[in-house]
Design an enzyme around this catalytic site. Structure first.
Site, short mmCIF file in Angstrom:
data_model
loop_
_atom_site.label_atom_id
_atom_site.label_comp_id
_atom_site.label_asym_id
_atom_site.label_seq_id
_atom_site.Cartn_x
_atom_site.Cartn_y
_atom_site.Cartn_z
N ASP A 141 0.95 -1.14 0.44
CA ASP A 141 0.20 0.52 0.18
C ASP A 141 1.11 1.33 0.35
O ASP A 141 0.26 2.45 0.94
CB ASP A 141 -0.77 -0.31 1.31
CG ASP A 141 -2.20 1.27 1.50
OD1 ASP A 141 -1.75 1.76 -0.04
OD2 ASP A 141 -2.59 1.98 2.23
N HIS A 178 -2.75 0.23 11.62
CA HIS A 178 -2.04 -0.55 11.32
C HIS A 178 -1.05 -0.73 11.07
O HIS A 178 -0.52 0.13 10.94
CB HIS A 178 -2.73 -1.27 10.29
CG HIS A 178 -2.67 0.15 9.31
ND1 HIS A 178 -4.04 1.26 9.12
CD2 HIS A 178 -2.35 -0.07 8.47
CE1 HIS A 178 -4.34 1.36 7.86
NE2 HIS A 178 -2.63 1.06 7.83
N GLN A 194 -2.66 -5.61 6.31
CA GLN A 194 -3.01 -4.06 7.43
C GLN A 194 -4.02 -5.07 8.00
O GLN A 194 -5.19 -4.60 8.49
CB GLN A 194 -3.28 -3.37 6.63
CG GLN A 194 -2.38 -2.74 5.13
CD GLN A 194 -2.78 -1.31 4.39
OE1 GLN A 194 -3.98 -1.80 3.70
NE2 GLN A 194 -2.27 0.15 4.28
N ARG A 208 3.18 12.62 11.11
CA ARG A 208 2.46 12.75 9.98
C ARG A 208 1.39 11.20 10.41
O ARG A 208 2.08 9.85 10.68
CB ARG A 208 2.44 12.55 8.85
CG ARG A 208 0.94 12.01 7.95
CD ARG A 208 1.41 11.68 7.03
NE ARG A 208 0.26 11.53 5.63
CZ ARG A 208 -0.39 10.26 5.40
NH1 ARG A 208 -0.79 9.66 6.46
NH2 ARG A 208 -1.75 10.51 4.82
N ASP A 262 -1.17 8.45 10.45
CA ASP A 262 -1.97 8.51 9.21
C ASP A 262 -3.31 7.85 9.55
O ASP A 262 -2.90 6.80 10.87
CB ASP A 262 -1.03 6.77 8.84
CG ASP A 262 -1.91 6.44 7.56
OD1 ASP A 262 -2.32 7.08 6.77
OD2 ASP A 262 -1.91 5.71 7.65
N GLU A 315 -3.68 13.17 9.47
CA GLU A 315 -4.41 12.66 8.38
C GLU A 315 -5.94 11.98 8.97
O GLU A 315 -6.74 11.01 8.86
CB GLU A 315 -3.81 11.43 7.99
CG GLU A 315 -4.43 11.34 6.12
CD GLU A 315 -4.42 10.64 5.44
OE1 GLU A 315 -5.07 9.98 5.21
OE2 GLU A 315 -4.64 9.15 6.26
N HIS A 322 -1.01 12.36 -2.67
CA HIS A 322 -0.40 10.86 -2.62
C HIS A 322 -1.66 10.72 -3.20
O HIS A 322 -1.98 8.91 -3.49
CB HIS A 322 0.06 10.30 -2.33
CG HIS A 322 -0.38 9.38 -0.59
ND1 HIS A 322 -0.59 10.65 -0.24
CD2 HIS A 322 -0.35 7.98 -0.37
CE1 HIS A 322 -0.78 9.85 1.13
NE2 HIS A 322 -1.11 8.92 0.95
N ASP A 323 -3.15 10.41 -2.52
CA ASP A 323 -3.95 9.53 -2.30
C ASP A 323 -5.28 10.42 -3.76
O ASP A 323 -4.89 10.99 -3.80
CB ASP A 323 -4.75 9.18 -1.10
CG ASP A 323 -4.47 8.24 -0.11
OD1 ASP A 323 -3.68 8.01 0.04
OD2 ASP A 323 -3.95 8.77 0.95
N ARG A 375 -4.31 4.48 -8.26
CA ARG A 375 -3.52 5.76 -7.02
C ARG A 375 -2.31 5.90 -8.02
O ARG A 375 -1.74 7.04 -7.71
CB ARG A 375 -3.36 5.89 -5.85
CG ARG A 375 -5.17 6.11 -4.88
CD ARG A 375 -4.59 5.58 -3.69
NE ARG A 375 -4.55 4.48 -2.98
CZ ARG A 375 -4.22 3.84 -1.95
NH1 ARG A 375 -4.24 4.86 -0.90
NH2 ARG A 375 -3.96 2.69 -2.01
C1 GLC Z 1 -3.60 6.83 4.66
C2 GLC Z 1 -2.69 7.16 3.61
C3 GLC Z 1 -3.24 6.00 2.50
C4 GLC Z 1 -2.95 4.06 3.01
C5 GLC Z 1 -4.20 5.08 4.06
C6 GLC Z 1 -4.29 3.24 4.85
O1 GLC Z 1 -5.30 7.06 4.00
O2 GLC Z 1 -2.61 8.06 3.00
O3 GLC Z 1 -1.98 6.05 0.83
O4 GLC Z 1 -3.50 3.92 2.33
O5 GLC Z 1 -3.55 5.96 4.98
O6 GLC Z 1 -2.67 3.46 5.35
#
Ligand code: GLC
Length: 612
Positions: free
Chosen positions: A105, A148, A216, A246, A248, A290, A356-357, A481
Site C-alpha cells: 500500500d 495498523h 494491514q 504524520r 496516518d 491525517e 498521493h491519495d 492511485r
Molecule cells: C492513509 C494514506 C493512504 C493509505 C491509508 C492506509 O489514508 O494516506 O495512502 O492507503 O492511510 O494506511
C-alpha cells in the site's frame, strides 16, 4: 494541569477496564523518561527555541516518495538545490520505514518501525540526511502508520503463532458473528479491492479486523500495551531528529460494535495523550493528523488550546472546495467553509490541492442542500466531471473504488490532468493549455494565500500528467492511485528554466508566490482570515488580518471575465489603495467595481505595505 497528571487521568479513563492499567502506565512513564534522556543536545535546543515553527510564513511544504524522486536517501541530499530553487522549507517524506515485501500500500504496511526500507538506505543514512537538511533550514516530516501494522510485523507474526498475548493486540474473533455485525455498520474503505472489514485466517481460525487490506491488521487500542508500544515507536522516530510526524488514518483507531468505527470519541483521548507525551519529550516536533473525513469531524482533531491533539491537520475540505469551484464556477462553498470552522490557537491547517491519495468527495453537505442542490446528485456530478464523463469537462481524472450499489466513487489524477492540461495537450489546443495552466496557478495561489501553510505534491510544480506506466508493475497495477505517483521526471524538471514551456509557467509562478509569502509577516499562520461576499459567485474573496492591516485575495474560478463589486470590501479594508503583490496591478477601492480576467487572482496589499 501538570502534563503527567493529565496524561494519567486520560490513561485511567481510557483503560479503566484493563487489568494492565497500572503496570502499563508505570512502563509508559519509564519510557518517557528514557526517551527524554536519550534526546540529543541539538534537538533539545530546537525544543527550547521552536515549538511553534509551523506557523511561520516561510513554511512551504512538499510531499514526495524518496524512491520516485531520488531513488534513495543519500541521493535526496543531492536534490537540495532543487528545493532551494523553489523555496521549499518542509518535506513530507512518504513512508520509508521497513515494509512488508510485495504489495505494501505504498509503504503503509509497516513491518518494523525501527528500521528503514533497505533499498532506500539505513537509519544512519537517514539521520545524516536529517542533519544536512536541518543545517540548510529544511524541516522533515515522516509518516507514522499508527492504525495498523503489516501482517508480517512481529506482533502479528506472534499472533499468527497463536500467542494469546499478541492476539490481544489485534481485533480478532473465533467466528463471523461479531464481524458480520460490524460489517453492517462499518463502511468499507476499499469496496472494490477489499470488500468487508475482516479477513479470515485458517491457521488460527480467526477473523481479523483489516480495514484497509488483508495485509494491514488494525491495532487494538483498547489494549494499553498497544498504546504503550506505539507511543514508544513515535518517540523513537522523534528522537531521530524529524520535525513533524504524520499520524496516518487516525479516524479508524477505535472500534465499537454497532457504530461506524470512525471518529469515535476515544480517539481524541488517545491523540491528546500522544500529544502530551511528545510535548514532554520533544515539544518542537509537531503532530500532523491525517483524517480525511467530514469537515466538522476534521476540526475536532485539533483538540482545544488547553488540550491540544494534532497541531496540524490536512485541510481536506478546502481541497474538495477548490475542485468543486472549478467544476461549478461557484465559490460559495469555500466562502462558507472558511468562516465556519474555528481552530484553536495551537492549530494550523495544511492546505493542499493534491496529495498521493485519491480525492474523496467529502464536502459540507448541509451547505449544498441549503443552496438548493441535492448533496447526493452534487457528489455524482463531481465524480462524473472529474472522472472525465461529463459533457465538456476539462478533466482527465479517473474513477477510483466505485461502489456499484450506490454509485459512489473517488477520483485519481495529477493536478495538471485534473485541471485540464492533459486534454488540452491531446487536443493540441494552445488556448486550452494556457487556460489549464491558469487553473493550476490559481489553485496554488489560493493554498499559498490561505491561513495555515501550503503543501505541494511533488511533480505538480512542473505540471506532471497522469502516467499509466504503473499498470506494467503487477504490484501497483490494481491500485489506480499510482496514476498520479509516477517517477519524478528530471528531464522535464529542467524545462522549468526554459521560458515558454508549461513547466516554466507553473514552476516560476509558484516560485515567485513562495518568495513573496516567505518574506511577509501577513502570512503567519496565527493571523486570522475571513471570506467576504463580493456579489459574484465565481469569485472567492479572502481577507487576512495582520495587526491592524488587512490584505485580501481575489480568485476568479471562471473561464470568463468577472465583475466584482467593491462596496463590501470598502467597508472592511484599512486602506484605499491596494496593489497586487504578484503582478503589480493597482486596485483603487474607491472605484465601484473591478473586472477580473478568466482565472485571474490577486494578492492585494495596501500600497507600500509589502515585505514587512
Ligand atoms: C492513509 C494514506 C493512504 C493509505 C491509508 C492506509 O489514508 O494516506 O495512502 O492507503 O492511510 O494506511
Amino acid at each position: 494541569m501538570d502534563k503527567i497528571m493529565r496524561l494519567k487521568a486520560l490513561f485511567q479513563d481510557v483503560y479503566k477496564e484493563s487489568v494492565l492499567l497500572d503496570t502499563t502506565f508505570e512502563e509508559l512513564l519509564v519510557s518517557i523518561n528514557s526517551f527524554k534522556k536519550e534526546r540529543k543536545m541539538d534537538l533539545l535546543l530546537l525544543d527550547q527555541e521552536q515549538s511553534d515553527w509551523y506557523f511561520k510564513s516561510n513554511i512551504v511544504a512538499m510531499t514526495l516518495y524518496i524512491e520516485l524522486f531520488s531513488e534513495n536517501i543519500n541521493n535526496l541530499i543531492n536534490k537540495l538545490p532543487y528545493f532551494k530553487d523553489l523555496g521549499i522549507t518542509l518535506i513530507h517524506l512518504m513512508p520509508l520505514l521497513k515494509t512488508r515485501k510485495g504489495d505494501n500500500d505504498g509503504g503503509y504496511a509497516v513491518e518494523d518501525y525501527r528500521s528503514i526500507n533497505e533499498h532506500l538506505g539505513s537509519i544512519e543514512d537517514f539521520t545524516y540526511m536529517l542533519n544536512i537538511y536541518r543545517e540548510n533550514g529544511i524541516y522533515i516530516c515522516i509518516d507514522y502508520v499508527i492504525n495498523h501494522v503489516a501482517k508480517e510485523h512481529e506482533w502479528a507474526k506472534k499472533a499468527l503463532e497463536k500467542n494469546k498475548e499478541y492476539q490481544d493486540m489485534f481485533i480478532m474473533y473465533d467466528n463471523d458473528e461479531i464481524p458480520n455485525r460490524f460489517n453492517q455498520t462499518v463502511p468499507e474503505v476499499l469496496p472494490d479491492k477489499y470488500p468487508g472489514n475482516f479477513t479470515y485466517y485458517s491457521e488460527i481460525n480467526k477473523y481479523v479486523f483489516t480495514s484497509f487490506s488483508e495485509f494491514q491488521w488494525d491495532l487494538n487500542f483498547k489494549n494499553p500495551k498497544v498504546f504503550l508500544g506505539m507511543a514508544e515507536n513515535l518517540l523513537y522516530l522523534a528522537n531521530l531528529g524529524v520535525n513533524m510526524i504524520r499520524l496516518d488514518a487516525i479516524p479508524f483507531m477505535w472500534k465499537e460494535l454497532d457504530t461506524s468505527c470512525r471518529n469515535l470519541p476515544m480517539i481524541h483521548k488517545l491523540i491528546e495523550m500522544l500529544n502530551l507525551i511528545k510535548n514532554i519529550v520533544c515539544p518542537s516536533v509537531a503532530l500532523l493528523g491525517e483524517a480525511i473525513v467530514e469537515p466538522h469531524e476534521i476540526v475536532k482533531y485539533f483538540g482545544t488550546s488547553h488540550n491540544p491533539e494534532c497541531e496540524i491537520m490536512y485541510n481536506a475540505n478546502l481541497m474538495v472546495d477548490i475542485f468543486n469551484s472549478f467544476a461549478t464556477r461557484d465559490t460559495r462553498l469555500i466562502a462558507i467553509d472558511t468562516n465556519l470552522h474555528h481552530i484553536p490557537n495551537t492549530g494550523s491547517w495544511m492546505n493542499y490541492v493534491r496529495c498521493h491519495d485519491d480525492i474523496g468527495w467529502g464536502f459540507n453537505e448541509e451547505a449544498i442542500e441549503n443552496m438548493g442542490f441535492s448533496s447526493y446528485h452534487h457528489k455524482q456530478y463531481l465524480i462524473e466531471f472529474y472522472g472525465n464523463n461529463f459533457p465538456n469537462t476539462f478533466s482527465s481524472g479517473e474513477y477510483y473504488q466505485i461502489n456499484q450499489a450506490n454509485h459512489d466513487a473517488r477520483t485519481n489524477g495529477t493536478l495538471a490532468s485534473l485541471l485540464g492540461l492533459e486534454k488540452a495537450i491531446l487536443e493540441n489546443d494552445k488556448f486550452k493549455q494556457e487556460t489549464a495552466i491558469k487553473r493550476i496557478n490559481l489553485a496554488h495561489g489560493l493554498i499559498l494565500f490561505y491561513r495555515g501553510f501550503p503543501i505541494l505534491y511533488s511533480g505538480d510544480e512542473i505540471a506532471t500528467l497522469n502516467n499509466q506506466e504503473y499498470k506494467k508493475d503487477p504490484i501497483k497495477a490494481n491500485d489506480g492511485r499510482w496514476v498520479h505517483r509516477p517517477f519524478f521526471d528530471w528531464d522535464r524538471a529542467k524545462k522549468r528554466n526554459v521560458y515558454g514551456t508549461k513547466e516554466y509557467f507553473v514552476f516560476q509562478t509558484l516560485k515567485k508566490m513562495i518568495q513573496i509569502r516567505k518574506n511577509n509577516a501577513f502570512f503567519d499562520g496565527r493571523n486570522l482570515q475571513f471570506s467576504l461576499d463580493v456579489q459574484n459567485q465565481a469569485v472567492f474573496c479572502l481577507l487576512r488580518r495582520y495587526e491592524d492591516e488587512l490584505i485580501f485575495g481575489l480568485f476568479n474560478f471562471s473561464e470568463h471575465p468577472q465583475i466584482i463589486n467593491l462596496d463590501t470590501l470598502r467597508q472592511n479594508v484599512s486602506s484605499f489603495q491596494y496593489e497586487d503583490i504578484i503582478n503589480g496591478r493597482k486596485i483603487d477601492i474607491n472605484e465601484h467595481q473591478i473586472e477580473l480576467s478568466p482565472y485571474e487572482y490577486l494578492w492585494a496589499f495596501p500600497k507600500n505595505k509589502e515585505c514587512e
